[in-house]
Each structure stands twice: as structure tokens, then as C-alpha cells.
Design an enzyme around this catalytic site. Structure first.
Site, PDB file in Angstrom:
ATOM      1  N   SER A 105      -0.612  -6.276   4.353  1.00 43.80           N
ATOM      2  CA  SER A 105       0.273  -5.272   4.436  1.00 43.80           C
ATOM      3  C   SER A 105       0.522  -4.830   6.092  1.00 43.80           C
ATOM      4  O   SER A 105      -0.590  -4.717   6.798  1.00 43.80           O
ATOM      5  CB  SER A 105      -0.145  -3.861   3.681  1.00 43.80           C
ATOM      6  OG  SER A 105       0.762  -2.818   4.364  1.00 43.80           O
ATOM      7  N   TYR A 109      -6.610   1.636   2.664  1.00 43.43           N
ATOM      8  CA  TYR A 109      -5.564   0.633   2.259  1.00 43.43           C
ATOM      9  C   TYR A 109      -5.386  -0.213   3.312  1.00 43.43           C
ATOM     10  O   TYR A 109      -5.651  -1.460   3.074  1.00 43.43           O
ATOM     11  CB  TYR A 109      -4.397   1.335   2.010  1.00 43.43           C
ATOM     12  CG  TYR A 109      -3.146   0.284   1.723  1.00 43.43           C
ATOM     13  CD1 TYR A 109      -2.878  -0.132   0.290  1.00 43.43           C
ATOM     14  CD2 TYR A 109      -2.410  -0.111   2.529  1.00 43.43           C
ATOM     15  CE1 TYR A 109      -2.022  -1.126  -0.160  1.00 43.43           C
ATOM     16  CE2 TYR A 109      -1.257  -1.034   2.170  1.00 43.43           C
ATOM     17  CZ  TYR A 109      -1.194  -1.506   0.907  1.00 43.43           C
ATOM     18  OH  TYR A 109      -0.212  -2.306   0.568  1.00 43.43           O
ATOM     19  N   LYS A 161      -6.616  -4.420   3.396  1.00 44.92           N
ATOM     20  CA  LYS A 161      -5.655  -5.313   3.633  1.00 44.92           C
ATOM     21  C   LYS A 161      -5.851  -6.173   4.924  1.00 44.92           C
ATOM     22  O   LYS A 161      -5.470  -7.462   4.855  1.00 44.92           O
ATOM     23  CB  LYS A 161      -4.166  -4.664   3.938  1.00 44.92           C
ATOM     24  CG  LYS A 161      -3.410  -4.058   2.610  1.00 44.92           C
ATOM     25  CD  LYS A 161      -3.621  -5.144   1.463  1.00 44.92           C
ATOM     26  CE  LYS A 161      -2.300  -4.890   0.622  1.00 44.92           C
ATOM     27  NZ  LYS A 161      -2.403  -5.840  -0.534  1.00 44.92           N
TER      28      LYS A 161
HETATM   29  P1  NAI Z   1       3.293  -2.368  -7.749  1.00 46.97           P
HETATM   30  O1  NAI Z   1       2.263  -1.393  -8.002  1.00 46.97           O
HETATM   31  O2  NAI Z   1       4.449  -2.512  -8.575  1.00 46.97           O
HETATM   32  O3  NAI Z   1       2.341  -3.638  -8.113  1.00 46.97           O
HETATM   33  C1  NAI Z   1       0.928  -3.740  -8.257  1.00 46.97           C
HETATM   34  C2  NAI Z   1       0.523  -4.053  -9.426  1.00 46.97           C
HETATM   35  O4  NAI Z   1      -1.068  -4.520  -9.375  1.00 46.97           O
HETATM   36  C3  NAI Z   1       0.641  -3.062 -10.455  1.00 46.97           C
HETATM   37  O5  NAI Z   1       1.398  -3.585 -11.752  1.00 46.97           O
HETATM   38  C4  NAI Z   1      -0.852  -2.620 -10.982  1.00 46.97           C
HETATM   39  O6  NAI Z   1      -0.717  -2.551 -12.488  1.00 46.97           O
HETATM   40  C5  NAI Z   1      -1.338  -4.035 -10.538  1.00 46.97           C
HETATM   41  N1  NAI Z   1      -2.853  -3.730 -10.319  1.00 46.97           N
HETATM   42  C6  NAI Z   1      -3.514  -2.600  -9.701  1.00 46.97           C
HETATM   43  N2  NAI Z   1      -4.860  -2.772  -9.879  1.00 46.97           N
HETATM   44  C7  NAI Z   1      -5.064  -4.033 -10.504  1.00 46.97           C
HETATM   45  C8  NAI Z   1      -6.368  -4.474 -10.632  1.00 46.97           C
HETATM   46  N3  NAI Z   1      -7.526  -3.813 -10.491  1.00 46.97           N
HETATM   47  N4  NAI Z   1      -6.353  -5.729 -11.730  1.00 46.97           N
HETATM   48  C9  NAI Z   1      -5.091  -6.046 -12.040  1.00 46.97           C
HETATM   49  N5  NAI Z   1      -3.976  -5.629 -11.673  1.00 46.97           N
HETATM   50  C10 NAI Z   1      -4.008  -4.407 -10.908  1.00 46.97           C
HETATM   51  O7  NAI Z   1       3.543  -2.644  -6.137  1.00 46.97           O
HETATM   52  P2  NAI Z   1       4.153  -3.585  -5.281  1.00 46.97           P
HETATM   53  O8  NAI Z   1       4.901  -2.917  -4.186  1.00 46.97           O
HETATM   54  O9  NAI Z   1       4.735  -4.782  -6.122  1.00 46.97           O
HETATM   55  O10 NAI Z   1       2.758  -4.381  -4.659  1.00 46.97           O
HETATM   56  C11 NAI Z   1       2.400  -5.630  -4.702  1.00 46.97           C
HETATM   57  C12 NAI Z   1       1.361  -5.966  -3.682  1.00 46.97           C
HETATM   58  O11 NAI Z   1       2.102  -6.073  -2.481  1.00 46.97           O
HETATM   59  C13 NAI Z   1       0.208  -4.989  -3.397  1.00 46.97           C
HETATM   60  O12 NAI Z   1      -0.935  -5.556  -3.100  1.00 46.97           O
HETATM   61  C14 NAI Z   1       0.768  -4.192  -2.391  1.00 46.97           C
HETATM   62  O13 NAI Z   1      -0.358  -3.375  -1.742  1.00 46.97           O
HETATM   63  C15 NAI Z   1       1.426  -5.095  -1.660  1.00 46.97           C
HETATM   64  N6  NAI Z   1       2.426  -4.641  -0.487  1.00 46.97           N
HETATM   65  C16 NAI Z   1       3.417  -4.141  -0.937  1.00 46.97           C
HETATM   66  C17 NAI Z   1       4.391  -3.717   0.079  1.00 46.97           C
HETATM   67  C18 NAI Z   1       5.698  -3.207  -0.420  1.00 46.97           C
HETATM   68  O14 NAI Z   1       6.711  -2.857   0.443  1.00 46.97           O
HETATM   69  N7  NAI Z   1       5.968  -3.099  -1.786  1.00 46.97           N
HETATM   70  C19 NAI Z   1       4.127  -3.648   1.306  1.00 46.97           C
HETATM   71  C20 NAI Z   1       2.637  -4.351   1.805  1.00 46.97           C
HETATM   72  C21 NAI Z   1       2.073  -4.563   0.772  1.00 46.97           C
END
Ligand code: NAI
Length: 342
Positions: A162, A175, A179
Site C-alpha cells: 500500500s 498498517y 505493508k
Molecule cells: P476489503 O475490506 O473489501 O477486502 C479485504 C478482505 O479481506 C475482506 O473481504 C475481509 O473480510 C478479508 N479478510 C480480512 N481479514 C482476513 C483474514 N484474517 N483471513 C481471510 N480474509 C480476511 O478491502 P480492499 O480495499 O478490497 O482491500 C484489499 C487489499 O488491498 C487489502 O490488503 C488492502 O490492505 C489492500 N489495499 C487497498 C487499497 C484500496 O485503496 N482499496 C489501497 C492499498 C492497499
């Protein structure tokens, strides 16, 4: 242009019950791959040990819904509701791929949680929750699948970093640490994996999701009195310019390419930002070369600090620690175009 196909390939996408991960799972399945759709469910902050002990904090319906979506479209997918944060959970995720499809070609380590706080307020529990999902989870799932990938002589591993960690942003101490730590993990295992046909890259996405909604409201909550409106107005002005490009679908193509056989690059960090895709790197400036016989004093360092900081001549990107010595000892060196990531 050759079409990118996942026929015969098996992918694990963690955190694929929503947001970005869901789009990766759908797209790989649409292109013929079988997908283990992993998602613990739960809240943005991540499930605590206490929640798990109480039998709450997880929601199987997220992964199930994505599997239903894939199978309804004629694709192949199986749901996994385990947490990436435990080694046993990771083992079961990998087992789901092997039992259902007999191999593992791709891991997209995408699962993530979020806890924002000023540095001095971030608790030990917050730090552990973040490290154990982002860094620990990616470590656990990838390590559990590694022997199988080595056996196959093929693998594509994607980590999700990130900009909050790679460039730094206030409130993200835990975080951002987790990352940025992923890049260290990738740097090392990309080198170990390459002889076995396992390529590892890191993606820095930017997209609207439930996580960014949560960040938005938490930032407003944490803003100094009187500054929340200004911050919101600035964010709104930025968002007015991004068009549709904060839709998760704008990152899917890059993730899917990096997870495919067509990607023969390893140890790269790639940013997807408002429709622009770019390589991000850790490099060294040409720097100031002091004597190799007599150590430089603090005053000499001060005198040459501008040269040390100067990036106008470009940057070297050492492929490994020995490569940095090679670059330094070979001075004079051209400062642009010496990048090597293979
Ligand atoms: P999101 O919250 O929709 O997706 C993350 C998913 O991971 C969720 O569905 C959650 O239930 C699941 N999760 C959480 N803990 C878990 C565990 N222990 N075991 C299995 N599943 C688990 O958020 P998003 O934005 O789609 O994020 C996806 C990835 O991208 C994450 O790693 C986030 O940190 C990263 N990210 C997102 C950015 C953005 O702008 N949306 C920016 C930079 C990084």
C-alpha cells in the site's frame, strides 16, 4: 496480442469475498482458472482472538456469494472461510486447493484489515492484528503452498502492499509497517523462487472499497478540530478528477496479468493509481563516494549531504546485496539505466 488464459491453472485469492479480491477471483475464473475464494468475513478492523473464541467475528456468506457468482457464470470455484492469520488456517486454505483441484499455480495475497490511530495511541493489540493479517497471513499462505509450487516448477505469487506504507501516511503506523514488511518478504522469496519458476511481485492498489469507506470516516473522526471539512473538501476535489478509476475493476487487469504465465518478471512492485500503472522501486542515489581507506567524519557527511540526497542523476536498483557492492566498486558508473530486477 495473445489472450491471457488461466485454463488448467488453480488460484488462491485471499480476502476475495468483496472489494478488490472479488474482482481478481471473478476475472481469473472467467479466463478459465479454478479459484479458491478465501474470505474470513468479519469487520474492517479484523477479527480478534476474543471474537474467534466467542464464535463471532467471521461471516462465511462473503466467500460463498462470490463462489455462487463464479459458478453461475460457468466457472470453477470453491469457498474457504479460514483466517490467513493462523498457520492452521493457511494450511487449510492450501488444502482446499489441493483437494479440489490438485495443484496451486497462483496465490494472490489480498486479505487485509485496517486500524487507524495516531502513533502514540496504536495499541499492541492493533499492531498484532495488522501484522498477523497482512504480513503474517501472506507469509503463512505462501509458505504453506511453496513446496507444491516447487514440485510443480511453477508459481505466481502476488503480495498486496500500500502507498500508506511504501510512501508513508499519518495514522497508518501499524498498517504501513505490515505493508512495507511485505516488500522485504517478496524481495527474499522472489530470489529463492526464481530457480523453481516461482515469480513473486507486489501490487499497490487504489480503489474504493469498504476499507476505504472506513478510512474516510475514521480520518474525519481523528481530524483536529476545525480541519475535517478542509480535508474532506481536498479529498472531494481529488476524487472529482479520478473519473471511474477508483472502481476496483481498474486494478484487476494489473493483478491478473501479474498472476499469469504472461508475466515473466519477478521482484517488482507495481502501483495502480487512477488509471496509471507504474513500477515503484527501492533504489540508491549515485551518492557521494568517500575514501575506502579512511572513514568519513560527520562534518564530511554534512558537507556532502546534498550529493548523497541528489536523485537528479537517476537511481541504481541493486538486484541483491552483492550487486550494491558491484555498483559501488565499479565507480564511475552511469546512473541511469542500470536497473536490474532479475
Ligand atoms: P476489503 O475490506 O473489501 O477486502 C479485504 C478482505 O479481506 C475482506 O473481504 C475481509 O473480510 C478479508 N479478510 C480480512 N481479514 C482476513 C483474514 N484474517 N483471513 C481471510 N480474509 C480476511 O478491502 P480492499 O480495499 O478490497 O482491500 C484489499 C487489499 O488491498 C487489502 O490488503 C488492502 O490492505 C489492500 N489495499 C487497498 C487499497 C484500496 O485503496 N482499496 C489501497 C492499498 C492497499
Amino acid at each position: 496480442m495473445n489472450e491471457i488464459s488461466f485454463n488448467g491453472r488453480v488460484a488462491i485469492v485471499t480476502g476475495a469475498g468483496g472489494g478488490l479480491g472479488r474482482t481478481y477471483a471473478l476475472e481469473i475464473a472467467r479466463r478459465g482458472g479454478a479459484v479458491v475464494v478465501n474470505d474470513l468475513g468479519g469487520c474492517v478492523e479484523g477479527t480478534t482472538a476474543g471474537d474467534m473464541a466467542a464464535g463471532s467475528g467471521a461471516d462465511a456468506s462473503m466467500a460463498d456469494a462470490v463462489v455462487a457468482e463464479i459458478t453461475a457464470a460457468g466457472g470453477r470455484a470453491t469457498a474457504s472461510h479460514d483466517s490467513v492469520a493462523s498457520r492452521e488456517g493457511a494450511r487449510r486454505i492450501v488444502q482446499a486447493a489441493l483437494e479440489n483441484y490438485g495443484r496451486i499455480d497462483i496465490i494472490i495475497n489480498n486479505a487485509g484489515n485496517m486500524r487507524l490511530a495516531p502513533f502514540e495511541d496504536l495499541t499492541e493489540a492493533d499492531l498484532q492484528a495488522l501484522l498477523s493479517v497482512h504480513l503474517g497471513g501472506s507469509f503463512n499462505v505462501t509458505q504453506a503452498a511453496w513446496p507444491q509450487m516447487k514440485l510443480q516448477g511453477y508459481g505466481r505469487v502476488l503480495f498486496t502492499a500500500s502507498s500508506a506504507g511504501m510512501y508513508g501516511d499519518a495514522m497508518y503506523a501499524g498498517y504501513g509497517s505490515a505493508k512495507a514488511g511485505l516488500v522485504g518478504l517478496m524481495n527474499v522469496i522472489a530470489r529463492e523462487g526464481k530457480p523453481h519458476g516461482i515469480f513473486c511481485n507486489t501490487l499497490m492498489p487504489n480503489a474504493f472499497s469498504r476499507m476505504t469507506d472506513n478510512v474516510q470516516s475514521r480520518m474525519t473522526e481523528l481530524a483536529a478540530p476545525g480541519t475535517a471539512n478542509t480535508a474532506q473538501e481536498q479529498a472531494a476535489a481529488r476524487m472529482a478528477m479520478v473519473g471511474n478509476s477508483m472502481d476496483p475493476g481498474f486494478t484487476t487487469g494489473l493483478a491478473v496479468f501479474l498472476a499469469s504465465e504472461a508475466c515473466t518478471s519477478t521482484k517488482g512492485i507495481y502501483s495502480s493509481c487512477a488509471g496509471r500503472m507504474a513500477r515503484v522501486f527501492i533504489g540508491a542515489s549515485e551518492g557521494w563516494h568517500g575514501s575506502r581507506e579512511t572513514p568519513a567524519s560527520a562534518e564530511q557527511v554534512a558537507e556532502h549531504f546534498n550529493e548523497i540526497n541528489d536523485l537528479s542523476g537517476g537511481a541504481h536498483i541493486p538486484a541483491n546485496p552483492a550487486d550494491e557492492f558491484r555498483i559501488v566498486l565499479a565507480k564511475p558508473q552511469p546512473t541511469v539505466g542500470t536497473a536490474s530486477n532479475h
